[in-house]
Design an enzyme around this catalytic site. Sequence first.
Site, mmCIF file in Angstrom:
data_model
loop_
_atom_site.group_PDB
_atom_site.id
_atom_site.type_symbol
_atom_site.label_atom_id
_atom_site.label_comp_id
_atom_site.label_asym_id
_atom_site.label_seq_id
_atom_site.Cartn_x
_atom_site.Cartn_y
_atom_site.Cartn_z
ATOM 1 N N PHE A 34 1.183 -1.130 0.025
ATOM 2 C CA PHE A 34 -0.040 0.207 -0.246
ATOM 3 C C PHE A 34 0.990 1.368 -0.170
ATOM 4 O O PHE A 34 1.187 2.507 -0.531
ATOM 5 C CB PHE A 34 -0.722 0.044 1.164
ATOM 6 C CG PHE A 34 -1.712 1.429 1.392
ATOM 7 C CD1 PHE A 34 -3.163 1.057 0.636
ATOM 8 C CD2 PHE A 34 -1.976 2.171 2.395
ATOM 9 C CE1 PHE A 34 -3.453 2.017 0.811
ATOM 10 C CE2 PHE A 34 -2.596 3.385 1.899
ATOM 11 C CZ PHE A 34 -3.613 3.555 1.687
ATOM 12 N N GLU A 111 -30.974 0.771 16.194
ATOM 13 C CA GLU A 111 -29.491 0.568 15.408
ATOM 14 C C GLU A 111 -28.224 0.585 17.721
ATOM 15 O O GLU A 111 -28.982 1.354 18.204
ATOM 16 C CB GLU A 111 -28.961 1.996 14.913
ATOM 17 C CG GLU A 111 -29.672 2.264 13.648
ATOM 18 C CD GLU A 111 -30.054 3.152 13.174
ATOM 19 O OE1 GLU A 111 -29.209 4.093 13.462
ATOM 20 O OE2 GLU A 111 -31.108 3.332 11.969
ATOM 21 N N LYS A 113 -26.256 3.371 19.789
ATOM 22 C CA LYS A 113 -26.387 5.059 20.294
ATOM 23 C C LYS A 113 -24.742 4.726 19.966
ATOM 24 O O LYS A 113 -24.197 4.610 21.557
ATOM 25 C CB LYS A 113 -27.102 5.375 21.172
ATOM 26 C CG LYS A 113 -26.754 6.940 21.240
ATOM 27 C CD LYS A 113 -28.277 7.231 22.584
ATOM 28 C CE LYS A 113 -27.349 8.923 22.591
ATOM 29 N NZ LYS A 113 -26.422 9.093 22.898
ATOM 30 N N ASP A 115 -21.484 7.407 20.741
ATOM 31 C CA ASP A 115 -21.214 8.292 21.817
ATOM 32 C C ASP A 115 -19.630 8.696 21.295
ATOM 33 O O ASP A 115 -18.163 8.819 21.276
ATOM 34 C CB ASP A 115 -20.203 7.289 23.018
ATOM 35 C CG ASP A 115 -20.531 8.731 23.546
ATOM 36 O OD1 ASP A 115 -20.731 9.750 23.872
ATOM 37 O OD2 ASP A 115 -19.799 8.462 25.132
ATOM 38 N N TYR A 224 -25.474 7.041 9.719
ATOM 39 C CA TYR A 224 -26.551 6.661 10.070
ATOM 40 C C TYR A 224 -27.852 7.120 9.680
ATOM 41 O O TYR A 224 -29.243 6.743 10.088
ATOM 42 C CB TYR A 224 -26.818 5.936 11.324
ATOM 43 C CG TYR A 224 -26.349 7.187 12.144
ATOM 44 C CD1 TYR A 224 -27.467 8.816 11.711
ATOM 45 C CD2 TYR A 224 -25.700 7.634 13.389
ATOM 46 C CE1 TYR A 224 -27.370 9.834 12.985
ATOM 47 C CE2 TYR A 224 -25.738 9.078 13.616
ATOM 48 C CZ TYR A 224 -25.884 9.924 13.781
ATOM 49 O OH TYR A 224 -26.157 11.119 14.161
ATOM 50 N N LYS A 311 -31.234 4.586 26.696
ATOM 51 C CA LYS A 311 -29.728 5.367 27.425
ATOM 52 C C LYS A 311 -29.574 4.250 27.922
ATOM 53 O O LYS A 311 -30.392 4.022 28.975
ATOM 54 C CB LYS A 311 -29.067 6.469 28.035
ATOM 55 C CG LYS A 311 -29.175 7.904 26.154
ATOM 56 C CD LYS A 311 -28.959 9.155 27.085
ATOM 57 C CE LYS A 311 -27.105 8.496 26.627
ATOM 58 N NZ LYS A 311 -26.817 10.133 26.777
ATOM 59 N N CYS A 405 3.387 19.364 49.841
ATOM 60 C CA CYS A 405 2.799 19.135 48.751
ATOM 61 C C CYS A 405 3.511 18.161 48.495
ATOM 62 O O CYS A 405 4.712 18.429 48.979
ATOM 63 C CB CYS A 405 3.400 20.639 48.207
ATOM 64 S SG CYS A 405 3.123 20.484 46.516
ATOM 65 N N CYS A 408 6.919 19.751 45.671
ATOM 66 C CA CYS A 408 8.323 20.022 45.917
ATOM 67 C C CYS A 408 8.055 20.486 48.021
ATOM 68 O O CYS A 408 8.574 21.358 48.578
ATOM 69 C CB CYS A 408 7.557 22.046 46.112
ATOM 70 S SG CYS A 408 5.802 22.890 46.960
ATOM 71 N N CYS A 423 -1.386 24.126 47.880
ATOM 72 C CA CYS A 423 -0.355 24.377 47.763
ATOM 73 C C CYS A 423 0.849 25.978 47.293
ATOM 74 O O CYS A 423 0.117 26.193 46.438
ATOM 75 C CB CYS A 423 1.016 23.136 46.815
ATOM 76 S SG CYS A 423 2.818 24.083 47.091
ATOM 77 N N CYS A 429 6.649 25.707 42.750
ATOM 78 C CA CYS A 429 6.176 24.039 42.776
ATOM 79 C C CYS A 429 6.463 24.418 40.932
ATOM 80 O O CYS A 429 5.488 24.627 40.420
ATOM 81 C CB CYS A 429 4.922 24.029 43.369
ATOM 82 S SG CYS A 429 4.110 22.828 43.930
#
Length: 666
Positions: A34, A111, A113, A115, A224, A311, A405, A408, A423, A429
């Site tokens: 290809f 069909e 659905k 997402d 669809y 759903k 933190c 840091c 922090c 940081c």
Amino acid sequence: MNDTERIAQLRQQLHAHNYNYYVLNQPTISDQQFDMLMHELEELEQRNPALFDPNSPTQRVGSDIQKEFRQVKHRYPMLSLANTYSEQDVRDWYDSVKKGLGGDEFEVCCEMKYDGLSISLTYEDGRLLQAVTRGDGQQGDDVTANVKTIRSIPLVLKPGTSYPANFEIRGEILMPWKSFERLNAEREAAEEPLFANPRNAASGTLKSLDPKVAASRQLDAYLYYLLGEELPADGHYENLETARQWGFKISEGMRKAATVEEVIGFIDYWDKERKNLPVATDGIVLKVNSLAQQRSLGYTAKSPRWAIAYKYKAERECTRLNEVTYQVGRTGAVTPVANMEPVQLAGTTVKRATLNNEDFIRSFDLHIGDYVYVEKGGEIIPKIVGVDIERRPIVAQPVTFIKRCPECGTPLVRYEGEAAWYCPNDAGCPPQIKGRIEHFIARKAMNIESLGPETVDEYFRRGLIHNVADLYDIDIQQINGDGSRTKSAMKIVNGIRQSCEVPFERVVFALGIRFVGETSARLLARHFKTMDALMAATAEDLQEVEGIGGVMAASIIAYFHNEQNRQIVERLRGYGLQFALSEEQASTQSDRLAGQTVVISGVFQHHSRDEYKLLIEQNGGKNVGSISGKTSFILAGDNMGPSKLEKANKLGVRIVSEDEFLQMLG
């Protein structure tokens, strides 16, 4: 065979091989073969520029020509479907269809659905003419350049098939699970924010201003719905089966049902089987199959009566909590993350879940070793929704929020009225420093397109940048290093210089002042007009601006009282950034709409919706998204939503046309 004939032959062969590989999943040649054919075609096209064809297989790689999206009005509005979540709702819809058809027999096309992101493809004489997103249902973005990079979408329909001269086919642009996991793994390695789910990733990819990004992310598409004046049949199912023969990718799971029991059976079957699909799904779409019966049933204000979406409920699994780690964001907020035994959930392997904050952890009395229930309602980092207390090990230790933190070592603080720990070392940081720089270069801020999170991280590690002002000191030699990146170095430096033209309001937003979002920055810039006036503003001055409360005012004052921040701001001034409204912006300020709230609806001729929002704000008005008794008027273009029109009439809200509005502003 001359070049013209060979080019035509190669294009036809490569289109066929694309179809075999990406639609049928049945390649007939090797990748190497290809690539050899593609390389030959590229060389011939370069030698014969007069034979350029925008739909050639070579154009699927994308280019960097596309700079912005054009708004295109849909020939047929793209309405959303009504959602349902129970078997009884499906039965009620089926009965309403039967009643609406006067008892006539009908079939339902069932069909998947998908997402993803809705897309409308227009074909003329068998060639892809235009690809437009759903947008607001009345108009959308022209994303043709990006869609051409999706290999499962035919640029030219299969020869020897009979198709209408003009038609539209709609579907869903998707990012397969494999592509999604690969992309997020790459982003995680680069310490970039993860995409929440395949839909967000597909949407962000399709709306990228660089088609090369779309080409690299391996999107897919399922079609669809077929529209046009000369469709092959009255049956929706039959039309899609015919479109499959033209070269379109149509779901193999599509079925016709003659009874409501067959519909319920289809829903139950795919509740389990959809987990084996290569792409994300979240339900089932049911459509009356006959187009004539669809027309008879018609539409409500928001959706067709002849279709509905069922759903599925969010998936839930139980797994073991092994560890809690902590992430530091741009503002210094520390977010706990649950690290769990890997579990399969909605098509992906889930190992982490957000824990939000300390209060969330305490609400579940979380212990290390707990078996927790995780739910994934479309998020890649799902949430914990429960704990199986009975399975808690005797030696399990409660999760205790950290005091310092993790990046840091600075002691964390918790501000009054907030759930998060922070922090306070914003100057030292690393995640906060890099986060502020990434915010500064973002599209809605300084829009330095040549830079990205990976580049920021590299420059930070090399010591080239420690704050946003350092960006303007970078030169080509520093970036270029060994001399192998001269072209990209020039592009980056030029992009940084061009950012000096970004308007003042976006400079205010780019500073990254805590709580100051895009809209707040715009209001502040237009009220104070200069950076000096903003920096000198008192809490009382700031709260005179609509939408600026005490917390935001205190944050702004604290930002400008910080000596390091003031030094950065002064350096930015010296580099030539816009520190005041332009004369044009300042001259357009008026109080013609002072105290008035305006809803914008419809499609406009003279300006875009965003431009009208800007005009309203510049003249003292306030944009709102929904109609209420407090709405002053509706700025209405063509195809104003029927539901908004009905509500406006009910509440007695005035409708103002586009021309009337422009006359109001003089």
